[in-house]
Design a protein around this motif. Structure first.
Motif, short mmCIF file in Angstrom:
data_model
loop_
_atom_site.label_atom_id
_atom_site.label_comp_id
_atom_site.label_asym_id
_atom_site.label_seq_id
_atom_site.Cartn_x
_atom_site.Cartn_y
_atom_site.Cartn_z
N GLU A 120 10.16 67.41 96.52
CA GLU A 120 11.00 68.24 95.33
C GLU A 120 11.92 69.16 95.79
O GLU A 120 12.98 69.31 95.24
CB GLU A 120 10.03 68.69 94.19
N GLU A 141 4.91 71.10 91.12
CA GLU A 141 5.28 69.80 91.08
C GLU A 141 5.77 69.48 89.77
O GLU A 141 4.95 70.03 88.77
CB GLU A 141 4.24 68.90 91.67
N ALA A 142 6.71 68.69 89.61
CA ALA A 142 7.16 68.23 88.30
C ALA A 142 6.01 67.56 87.51
O ALA A 142 5.74 67.52 86.25
CB ALA A 142 8.33 67.25 88.20
N LYS A 143 5.10 66.71 88.26
CA LYS A 143 4.01 65.94 87.79
C LYS A 143 2.71 67.26 87.14
O LYS A 143 2.19 66.80 85.86
CB LYS A 143 3.08 65.17 88.66
N VAL A 156 3.55 70.23 86.01
CA VAL A 156 4.51 70.73 84.61
C VAL A 156 4.23 69.71 83.57
O VAL A 156 3.99 70.02 82.30
CB VAL A 156 5.91 71.08 85.23
N GLU A 157 4.47 68.44 83.79
CA GLU A 157 4.39 67.60 82.77
C GLU A 157 3.02 67.44 82.13
O GLU A 157 2.95 67.11 81.03
CB GLU A 157 4.89 66.22 83.03
N GLU A 158 1.99 67.48 82.94
CA GLU A 158 0.51 67.54 82.75
C GLU A 158 0.30 68.65 81.79
O GLU A 158 -0.36 68.56 80.82
CB GLU A 158 -0.16 67.25 83.86
N ALA A 195 2.25 70.43 79.82
CA ALA A 195 2.83 70.49 78.66
C ALA A 195 2.05 69.15 77.77
O ALA A 195 2.25 69.55 76.56
CB ALA A 195 4.21 69.88 78.79
N ARG A 196 1.43 68.36 78.35
CA ARG A 196 0.86 67.14 77.63
C ARG A 196 -0.39 67.81 77.18
O ARG A 196 -0.76 67.33 75.81
CB ARG A 196 0.56 65.95 78.81
N GLN A 197 -1.01 68.49 77.83
CA GLN A 197 -2.59 69.02 77.18
C GLN A 197 -2.18 70.19 76.24
O GLN A 197 -1.25 70.86 76.25
CB GLN A 197 -3.22 70.00 78.38
#
Length: 131
Positions: A59, A104-106, A108-110, A112-114
């Protein structure tokens, strides 16, 4: 308190092994961080500059290649999270005083998902101003 520990991503540990020893700022690395010496970012709102530090070499390269081109790969330095944090807190900080961490983008995405109810509060409510 040792109850909360960070575990680096397996991909970050693999990426750390790709950095030549002469570009490793530490001898041993428990939580790899990647940066490029002299690279600065500027916040749009405030104009404040900072040293971008990434948890992922890939990244960092995505971010740096538009600026450095093909030579970006040869500019990547390896350091360690405990060393950086210690330097920021106890000094001599220099440019690290203005470091900005890029997860890591992953991750941040996780996050946000939680939902808020799924997130763990590592520090409890001790010291908060709750009525």
């Amino acid at each position: 308190d040792q109850t909360a520990r960070l575990k680096p991503a397996d991909s970050a540990l693999r990426e750390a092994k790709t950095i030549p020893q002469e570009r490793a700022l530490v001898q041993r690395c428990s939580t790899p961080l990647f940066c490029i010496d002299g690279m600065q970012t500027t916040a749009t709102e405030s104009g404040a500059t900072s040293l971008p530090i990434f948890f992922s070499k890939a990244e960092l390269l995505d971010f740096a290649t538009p600026v450095y081109g093909a030579r970006a790969e040869d500019q990547v330095l390896l350091t360690d999270l405990p060393v950086v944090v210690s330097n920021m807190v106890q000094g001599p900080a220099g440019l690290l005083r203005d470091a900005r961490f890029f997860p890591e983008a992953k991750a941040v995405e996780e996050a946000a998902r939680q939902g808020a109810s799924e997130r763990q509060d590592l520090f409890g409510t001790a010291g908060t101003l709750e009525a």
